[in-house]
Every structure is written in structure tokens, then in C-alpha cells.
Design a protein around this motif. Sequence first.
Motif, mmCIF file in Angstrom:
data_model
loop_
_atom_site.group_PDB
_atom_site.id
_atom_site.type_symbol
_atom_site.label_atom_id
_atom_site.label_comp_id
_atom_site.label_asym_id
_atom_site.label_seq_id
_atom_site.Cartn_x
_atom_site.Cartn_y
_atom_site.Cartn_z
ATOM 1 N N GLY A 1 -0.906 4.154 -33.084
ATOM 2 C CA GLY A 1 -0.151 2.921 -33.315
ATOM 3 C C GLY A 1 0.857 3.080 -34.423
ATOM 4 O O GLY A 1 0.949 4.126 -35.060
ATOM 5 N N ARG A 2 1.606 2.004 -34.628
ATOM 6 C CA ARG A 2 2.600 2.009 -35.705
ATOM 7 C C ARG A 2 2.563 0.676 -36.415
ATOM 8 O O ARG A 2 2.137 -0.324 -35.856
ATOM 9 C CB ARG A 2 3.986 2.330 -35.175
ATOM 10 C CG ARG A 2 4.674 1.167 -34.529
ATOM 11 C CD ARG A 2 6.109 1.431 -34.257
ATOM 12 N NE ARG A 2 6.287 2.219 -33.053
ATOM 13 C CZ ARG A 2 7.440 2.435 -32.485
ATOM 14 N NH1 ARG A 2 8.532 1.935 -32.993
ATOM 15 N NH2 ARG A 2 7.534 3.146 -31.404
ATOM 16 N N ARG A 3 3.005 0.717 -37.678
ATOM 17 C CA ARG A 3 3.026 -0.507 -38.478
ATOM 18 C C ARG A 3 4.032 -0.336 -39.616
ATOM 19 O O ARG A 3 4.492 0.774 -39.891
ATOM 20 C CB ARG A 3 1.637 -0.823 -39.019
ATOM 21 C CG ARG A 3 1.095 0.216 -39.978
ATOM 22 C CD ARG A 3 -0.323 -0.113 -40.440
ATOM 23 N NE ARG A 3 -0.853 0.914 -41.312
ATOM 24 C CZ ARG A 3 -0.640 0.992 -42.615
ATOM 25 N NH1 ARG A 3 0.096 0.080 -43.209
ATOM 26 N NH2 ARG A 3 -1.166 1.967 -43.335
ATOM 27 N N ASP B 1 12.767 2.367 -46.109
ATOM 28 C CA ASP B 1 12.925 2.073 -44.679
ATOM 29 C C ASP B 1 11.812 2.698 -43.826
ATOM 30 O O ASP B 1 11.984 2.892 -42.631
ATOM 31 C CB ASP B 1 14.287 2.548 -44.195
ATOM 32 C CG ASP B 1 14.459 4.063 -44.317
ATOM 33 O OD1 ASP B 1 13.683 4.692 -45.067
ATOM 34 O OD2 ASP B 1 15.362 4.613 -43.675
ATOM 35 N N ALA B 2 10.672 2.982 -44.431
ATOM 36 C CA ALA B 2 9.612 3.734 -43.745
ATOM 37 C C ALA B 2 8.872 2.890 -42.711
ATOM 38 O O ALA B 2 8.683 1.688 -42.874
ATOM 39 C CB ALA B 2 8.619 4.284 -44.760
ATOM 40 N N VAL B 3 8.489 3.558 -41.636
ATOM 41 C CA VAL B 3 7.596 3.022 -40.617
ATOM 42 C C VAL B 3 6.389 3.961 -40.599
ATOM 43 O O VAL B 3 6.544 5.176 -40.657
ATOM 44 C CB VAL B 3 8.269 2.997 -39.233
ATOM 45 C CG1 VAL B 3 7.312 2.507 -38.168
ATOM 46 C CG2 VAL B 3 9.530 2.156 -39.266
ATOM 47 N N ILE B 4 5.182 3.397 -40.539
ATOM 48 C CA ILE B 4 3.969 4.213 -40.576
ATOM 49 C C ILE B 4 3.446 4.404 -39.161
ATOM 50 O O ILE B 4 3.287 3.446 -38.414
ATOM 51 C CB ILE B 4 2.893 3.546 -41.452
ATOM 52 C CG1 ILE B 4 3.409 3.435 -42.886
ATOM 53 C CG2 ILE B 4 1.586 4.329 -41.403
ATOM 54 C CD1 ILE B 4 2.536 2.623 -43.804
ATOM 55 N N LEU C 1 -4.744 10.612 -39.409
ATOM 56 C CA LEU C 1 -3.699 10.765 -40.400
ATOM 57 C C LEU C 1 -2.634 9.722 -40.173
ATOM 58 O O LEU C 1 -2.571 9.107 -39.108
ATOM 59 C CB LEU C 1 -3.102 12.171 -40.362
ATOM 60 C CG LEU C 1 -2.415 12.576 -39.063
ATOM 61 C CD1 LEU C 1 -0.923 12.708 -39.285
ATOM 62 C CD2 LEU C 1 -2.991 13.893 -38.589
ATOM 63 N N GLU C 2 -1.811 9.520 -41.180
ATOM 64 C CA GLU C 2 -0.683 8.615 -41.067
ATOM 65 C C GLU C 2 0.571 9.327 -41.525
ATOM 66 O O GLU C 2 0.560 10.053 -42.521
ATOM 67 C CB GLU C 2 -0.914 7.350 -41.900
ATOM 68 C CG GLU C 2 -2.024 6.477 -41.364
ATOM 69 C CD GLU C 2 -2.263 5.248 -42.196
ATOM 70 O OE1 GLU C 2 -2.668 4.234 -41.608
ATOM 71 O OE2 GLU C 2 -2.064 5.296 -43.430
ATOM 72 N N LEU C 3 1.649 9.131 -40.793
ATOM 73 C CA LEU C 3 2.950 9.677 -41.124
ATOM 74 C C LEU C 3 3.880 8.508 -41.398
ATOM 75 O O LEU C 3 3.905 7.547 -40.624
ATOM 76 C CB LEU C 3 3.504 10.505 -39.968
ATOM 77 C CG LEU C 3 2.681 11.707 -39.514
ATOM 78 C CD1 LEU C 3 3.215 12.250 -38.200
ATOM 79 C CD2 LEU C 3 2.705 12.781 -40.583
#
Length: 148
Positions: A92-94, A107-110, A120-122
Motif C-alpha cells: 500500500g501507499r500513504r 513531497d514524500a509518499v510512503i 519495509l517502507e520506502l
Amino acid sequence: MILALTVCGIVVALVVVGLFLFGLRRRLIQRSGGTFDCSLRWDVAEQSDTNGKGWSYGIARYNGDRIEWFRVFSYALRPRRTLERSRIEVAGRRLPEGEEELALLSDAVILACVHQGTRLELAMSEDALTGFLAWLEAAPPGQRVNVA
């Protein structure tokens, strides 16, 4: 007095050399192209914390069917983490919440992922995310790709 000036000169020279080496390392990593700024949080719990802890700022580089991730504040020329395209599952994304907004670029999207059983999360820009997802979906025929 001369000793103090000599010591100060040596300290300044060491700082300049250290900064030069950081810049040279980044240039060497980016030389082959396909790089983007990417923060990484490795081995996160299923319910991710938004306290901003555990994030490491880095540079990711596409290398064939792998993503190589390098810490920014390191002198190592080898990647700290290597993620294989066929083993990445997107969960998923958040958007960053709470203190994460301070720990990440503006401006990051996780992107929440699983790589070989490790959560992990990028965190990357929207443009980098679009490229990353396109790279995942462009896997050669016969490879399993899991994009949610």
C-alpha cells in the motif's frame, strides 16, 4: 599561536576533504543513471509508527532487476540494501503523518512493501514513485509481480 592556527587549518582541511568525498561518492553512485532520492525504514511492524523514527535518508539506483539502496551519510561504495524486483510485494501507499513529515522530504509518499518476508517502507517523491511502480510492472514475462 602558530600551533593553534595549524590545528585549525588541519581541521578545516579535513572537513573539506570529507565533504569532497561525500560529493564524489554520490557522483560515482549516480554515474550509471537511474537514481532517485529514497528514504528507507527496514523491518517495520505491521502497524507502522508515525513517530518518524527508523527512517534513513538515501539514494536508490536501478540496476537490472534490482534496486540498490545507499545511505547518504556513508563513505561505502557498496549498497546497504538490495531489493530484487521479483521479491518485492507492494502492500500500500500513504502520506507521511505526524513526526514523519519532519523526518522525510517535503513531497514524500510512503510505499509499504514486503521483501522476502521483511516489511519495509520506502519514501520517495511522487515522480519517483511513478517510475518505481512502472519498473515493478515492467518485469520480464514469467516473473511474479505483486503491486497493490
